[in-house]
Scaffold this active site. Structure first.
Site, PDB file in Angstrom:
ATOM      1  N   SER A 114      68.152   7.190 -35.482  1.00  0.00           N
ATOM      2  CA  SER A 114      68.474   6.690 -34.148  1.00  0.00           C
ATOM      3  C   SER A 114      67.632   7.372 -33.087  1.00  0.00           C
ATOM      4  O   SER A 114      66.970   8.386 -33.345  1.00  0.00           O
ATOM      5  CB  SER A 114      69.958   6.909 -33.861  1.00  0.00           C
ATOM      6  OG  SER A 114      70.279   8.276 -33.976  1.00  0.00           O
ATOM      7  N   ILE A 120      74.361   4.148 -31.965  1.00  0.00           N
ATOM      8  CA  ILE A 120      75.739   3.724 -31.734  1.00  0.00           C
ATOM      9  C   ILE A 120      76.297   4.573 -30.608  1.00  0.00           C
ATOM     10  O   ILE A 120      76.147   5.791 -30.601  1.00  0.00           O
ATOM     11  CB  ILE A 120      76.548   3.824 -33.039  1.00  0.00           C
ATOM     12  CG1 ILE A 120      76.120   2.644 -33.930  1.00  0.00           C
ATOM     13  CG2 ILE A 120      78.044   3.780 -32.775  1.00  0.00           C
ATOM     14  CD1 ILE A 120      76.321   2.848 -35.388  1.00  0.00           C
ATOM     15  N   ARG A 122      78.977   6.319 -28.474  1.00  0.00           N
ATOM     16  CA  ARG A 122      80.316   6.854 -28.764  1.00  0.00           C
ATOM     17  C   ARG A 122      81.383   6.305 -27.829  1.00  0.00           C
ATOM     18  O   ARG A 122      82.548   6.233 -28.187  1.00  0.00           O
ATOM     19  CB  ARG A 122      80.297   8.390 -28.681  1.00  0.00           C
ATOM     20  CG  ARG A 122      80.089   8.951 -27.291  1.00  0.00           C
ATOM     21  CD  ARG A 122      80.373  10.456 -27.266  1.00  0.00           C
ATOM     22  NE  ARG A 122      79.371  11.220 -27.996  1.00  0.00           N
ATOM     23  CZ  ARG A 122      78.289  11.769 -27.439  1.00  0.00           C
ATOM     24  NH1 ARG A 122      78.066  11.649 -26.141  1.00  0.00           N
ATOM     25  NH2 ARG A 122      77.436  12.452 -28.169  1.00  0.00           N
ATOM     26  N   ASN A 155      73.580  11.500 -35.045  1.00  0.00           N
ATOM     27  CA  ASN A 155      73.642  12.899 -34.649  1.00  0.00           C
ATOM     28  C   ASN A 155      74.749  13.075 -33.617  1.00  0.00           C
ATOM     29  O   ASN A 155      74.668  12.496 -32.527  1.00  0.00           O
ATOM     30  CB  ASN A 155      72.305  13.333 -34.035  1.00  0.00           C
ATOM     31  CG  ASN A 155      72.306  14.787 -33.598  1.00  0.00           C
ATOM     32  OD1 ASN A 155      72.585  15.673 -34.392  1.00  0.00           O
ATOM     33  ND2 ASN A 155      72.023  15.034 -32.327  1.00  0.00           N
ATOM     34  N   GLU A 156      75.782  13.799 -33.974  1.00  0.00           N
ATOM     35  CA  GLU A 156      76.853  14.119 -33.024  1.00  0.00           C
ATOM     36  C   GLU A 156      77.351  12.892 -32.271  1.00  0.00           C
ATOM     37  O   GLU A 156      77.517  12.935 -31.058  1.00  0.00           O
ATOM     38  CB  GLU A 156      76.376  15.170 -32.006  1.00  0.00           C
ATOM     39  CG  GLU A 156      75.930  16.462 -32.643  1.00  0.00           C
ATOM     40  CD  GLU A 156      75.768  17.604 -31.628  1.00  0.00           C
ATOM     41  OE1 GLU A 156      76.105  17.407 -30.450  1.00  0.00           O
ATOM     42  OE2 GLU A 156      75.328  18.684 -32.041  1.00  0.00           O
ATOM     43  N   ASP A 196      79.930  20.613 -33.982  1.00  0.00           N
ATOM     44  CA  ASP A 196      80.883  21.582 -34.523  1.00  0.00           C
ATOM     45  C   ASP A 196      82.070  21.692 -33.580  1.00  0.00           C
ATOM     46  O   ASP A 196      82.170  22.611 -32.789  1.00  0.00           O
ATOM     47  CB  ASP A 196      80.190  22.942 -34.678  1.00  0.00           C
ATOM     48  CG  ASP A 196      81.133  23.966 -35.285  1.00  0.00           C
ATOM     49  OD1 ASP A 196      81.882  23.590 -36.205  1.00  0.00           O
ATOM     50  OD2 ASP A 196      81.126  25.121 -34.835  1.00  0.00           O
ATOM     51  N   GLU A 257      71.321  22.062 -37.182  1.00  0.00           N
ATOM     52  CA  GLU A 257      70.940  22.846 -36.003  1.00  0.00           C
ATOM     53  C   GLU A 257      71.725  24.147 -36.082  1.00  0.00           C
ATOM     54  O   GLU A 257      72.893  24.134 -36.462  1.00  0.00           O
ATOM     55  CB  GLU A 257      71.349  22.157 -34.676  1.00  0.00           C
ATOM     56  CG  GLU A 257      70.576  20.912 -34.336  1.00  0.00           C
ATOM     57  CD  GLU A 257      71.068  20.237 -33.029  1.00  0.00           C
ATOM     58  OE1 GLU A 257      71.929  20.802 -32.318  1.00  0.00           O
ATOM     59  OE2 GLU A 257      70.585  19.131 -32.749  1.00  0.00           O
TER      60      GLU A 257
END
Ligand SMILES: *[C@@H]1O[C@H](CO)[C@@H](O)[C@H](O)[C@H]1NC(C)=O
Ligand SMILES: *[C@@H]1O[C@H](CO)[C@@H](O)[C@H](O)[C@H]1NC(C)=O
Ligand SMILES: *[C@@H]1O[C@H](CO)[C@@H](O)[C@H](O)[C@H]1NC(C)=O
Ligand SMILES: *[C@@H]1O[C@H](CO)[C@@H](O)[C@H](O)[C@H]1NC(C)=O
Ligand SMILES: *[C@@H]1O[C@H](CO)[C@@H](O)[C@H](O)[C@H]1NC(C)=O
Ligand SMILES: *[C@@H]1O[C@H](CO)[C@@H](O)[C@H](O)[C@H]1NC(C)=O
Ligand SMILES: *[C@@H]1O[C@H](CO)[C@@H](O)[C@H](O)[C@H]1NC(C)=O
Ligand SMILES: *[C@@H]1O[C@H](CO)[C@@H](O)[C@H](O)[C@H]1NC(C)=O
Length: 526
Positions: A114, A120, A122, A155-156, A196, A257
């Site tokens: 992405s 996408i 959130r 990612n997150e 996290d 990361e």
């Protein structure tokens, strides 16, 4: 120069296969990565790599920028890294030069699929055939290089309990990219990189490891910043508990990361733990954040044009990394009987809103089939590419959804990651979805020409097919309401907005008065 996608993939693969710059592809067995030729376990000694590219270009794609690769490769070699994670690339660029140079230096590449715009969202998650097509192109562009160690399907994306419904859409994309890679004969695994957040850590890690082999992430990445400086420790940082919870995992886990920078310059005491025996039994190394110095001050190198300068962190990182000697197992001696997880239960009490039932694979064929049945459609056949025009256009589309769907049932074009109910056209591109809404509105208002105008956005069309009942396969459409096909012109689904007769005509005046309840449907496409 524009580059042919399909030939890029074929060329990339073929050239490398016959190339002197060979690097052994990695392979996953159980919860570990191995060198497919030597059988040695692989630990990523990685750095996150997204430097600014040299010379203004349309895309921020460092793997297509020879000058940037020439500038940075000596630093990467000197640091002793064996992997980089690259966040943003574009499929239409030629990556041969940088990918081959990295391979020759023994450096593997982890690639995000992405970008900030192709992703996408959130806040209003949706997943359509345009995004899947974009991911397909990236697989085509990179799948043939031997040194690609994995793709990240996000990612997150979810980062708080109240947006975890987005995980259903991310996991659907992950499932579909896996299927595409298999179809193309590539063998690159697909994973996800998570933030996290203790509130949702366990739910996320089990969600991406549950349901079925087809839907499961093939590896899992954690972005973690809890170890800050020399006064912290394996226990104080909470690394110990994180590691413990992955002990019996059935797929590889690594840090996509790491590297808290609240205490600077950084000395990276966590590196001894990451490559020490407690963690190497469970984790496959990690990627320090990050190569290039930016405003957020995490960089190892400050770049300016063709010149790079070491920051104070550079030698500290190099020293910490070179002091490690992770001991792995050999592929032949290793076997794992670990199982997939159970999906987390859905509910606010569990801080988890993503159903195990994923959105169907979006299909252009389904959407094109539906479009042929419509009598009122969007005049535009695609969204504008110019950023300002796109903004105005998206806002108009949001208003149309908001207005039309206040009086008609739009469940065919909307989805809900929490209930696991996805309308049969919820995976269509935004033009198809807005056309569906325009048509349904037009039908519900007796097909008056004034009902197919919307300030000139809509136009009357001649359908070439009278029914959309064959537009989607039943497996694509397990939970949608087959009656809400948009071909009904009754007002039985009216939710009480009776002032609709000339709404299409004087749309701008009316939309100003309506709420923007589902603007998200439009915004999500971007
Ligand atoms: C769907 O069509 C769009 C527009 O032509 C294209 O960009 C995209 O790649 C297609 N998606 C798939 C999955 O083929
Ligand atoms: C979601 O929760 C965050 C706090 O975690 C809050 O700031 C945000 O406003 C919430 N969003 C919605 C849409 O409720
Ligand atoms: C570990 O897993 C348990 C559930 O088994 C969960 O409640 C806990 O929050 C997890 N801890 C961490 C640090 O992820
Ligand atoms: C339905 O499924 C078949 C095979 O499974 C596929 O070839 C066809 O394209 C699908 N049709 C639509 C409209 O998605
Ligand atoms: C999904 O459905 C649930 C239950 O009806 C609802 O509370 C939630 O707001 C819906 N989510 C979205 C994004 O529409
Ligand atoms: C649709 O409207 C036409 C007239 O405008 C009417 O004859 C027909 O019965 C209506 N169909 C439905 C399903 O309401
Ligand atoms: C319809 O219009 C009348 C008068 O213009 C207004 O009083 C009423 O609130 C409107 N109803 C709806 C549902 O918008
Ligand atoms: C459209 O709305 C504007 C603003 O409310 C109003 O001035 C104008 O008379 C309306 N036009 C029609 C055709 O209703």
């Amino acid at each position: 120069m524009r580059f042919s996608l399909s030939s890029a993939a074929v060329l990339g693969g073929t050239m490398l296969a016959h190339s002197a710059l060979a690097i052994n592809p990695l392979v996953i067995k159980g919860a570990k990565w191995f060198d497919s030729k030597t059988g040695a376990q692989f630990f990523a000694k990685g750095v996150d790599y997204q430097p600014d590219i040299i010379e203004t270009s349309q895309t921020r794609d460092p793997l297509a920028n020879k000058e940037a690769c020439d500038r940075d490769l000596p630093f990467l070699k000197d640091l002793g890294v064996n992997a980089i994670r690259v966040y943003q690339t574009e499929a239409y660029n030629n990556h041969d030069y940088c990918m081959n140079a990295l391979a020759a230096a023994g450096i593997y590449v982890m690639l995000d699929l992405s970008t900030p715009t192709e992703t996408i969202n959130r806040d209003s998650p949706a997943y359509d055939a345009d995004l899947l097509g974009y991911y397909h192109q990236k697989v085509d562009a990179f799948g043939g290089y031997d040194n690609v160690m994995g793709f990240l399907a996000g990612n997150e994306v979810a980062n708080a309990p109240n947006n975890t419904d987005s995980a259903a859409y991310v996991k659907a994309a992950l499932r579909d990219v896996k299927a595409y890679i298999k179809k193309k004969g590539f063998s690159v695994p697909v994973g996800y990189a998570t933030n996290d957040d203790a509130d949702i850590r366990w739910q996320q890690q089990t969600y991406f490891d549950c349901s079925s082999k087809e839907e499961q992430a093939e590896f899992y990445g954690l972005n973690i910043y809890s170890w800050c400086g020399e006064d912290s420790s394996y226990e104080i940082s909470g690394y110990d508990k994180v590691v413990k919870n992955f002990t019996s995992w059935d797929v590889p886990v690594l840090l996509t990361e790491y590297g808290c920078n609240t205490i600077r310059p950084r000395t990276f005491p966590e590196i001894a733990a990451i490559y020490g025996s407690s963690m190497t039994a469970v984790f496959s190394g990690g990627f320090v954040y990050e190569y290039v110095e930016e405003d957020n001050a995490y960089g190892l190198v400050t770049v300016s044009g063709t010149k790079g300068t070491k920051t104070k962190d550079y030698d500290n990182f190099k020293k910490a990394l070179s002091a490690t000697n992770p001991k792995g197992v050999t592929m032949s001696s290793y076997s794992s009987s670990a199982k997939m997880q159970s999906c987390p239960s859905v509910g606010t009490s569990n801080s988890w809103l993503a159903s195990a039932t994923l959105p169907p694979t979006p299909s252009n064929a389904t959407c094109e089939c539906m479009m042929k049945t419509l009598s009122c459609v969007s005049k535009d056949t695609s969204a504008p590419t110019d950023a300002d025009k796109l903004k105005t256009w998206s806002s108009t589309v949001g208003d149309i959804f908001s207005y039309a769907c206040s009086s008609i049932d739009c469940s065919a074009i909307t989805g809900n990651g929490t209930t696991g109910k996805y309308g049969k056209y919820s995976g269509c591109d935004v033009v198809s979805r807005v056309s569906w809404a325009l048509n349904a509105y037009y039908q519900a208002n007796g097909k008056k020409s004034t009902s197919c105008d919307f300030d000139g956005f809509a136009k009357v069309a001649t359908p070439s097919s009278s029914s959309d009942s064959s537009c989607s396969n039943s497996t694509d459409d397990s939970s949608s309401d087959s009656s809400s096909t948009g071909s009904s012109n009754s007002s039985s689904k009216s939710k009480g907005n009776s002032n609709t007769s000339d709404a299409g005509k004087n749309f701008s005046a009316i939309t100003a008065l309506t709420t923007v309840a589902i603007v998200a449907v439009a915004a999500a496409a971007f």
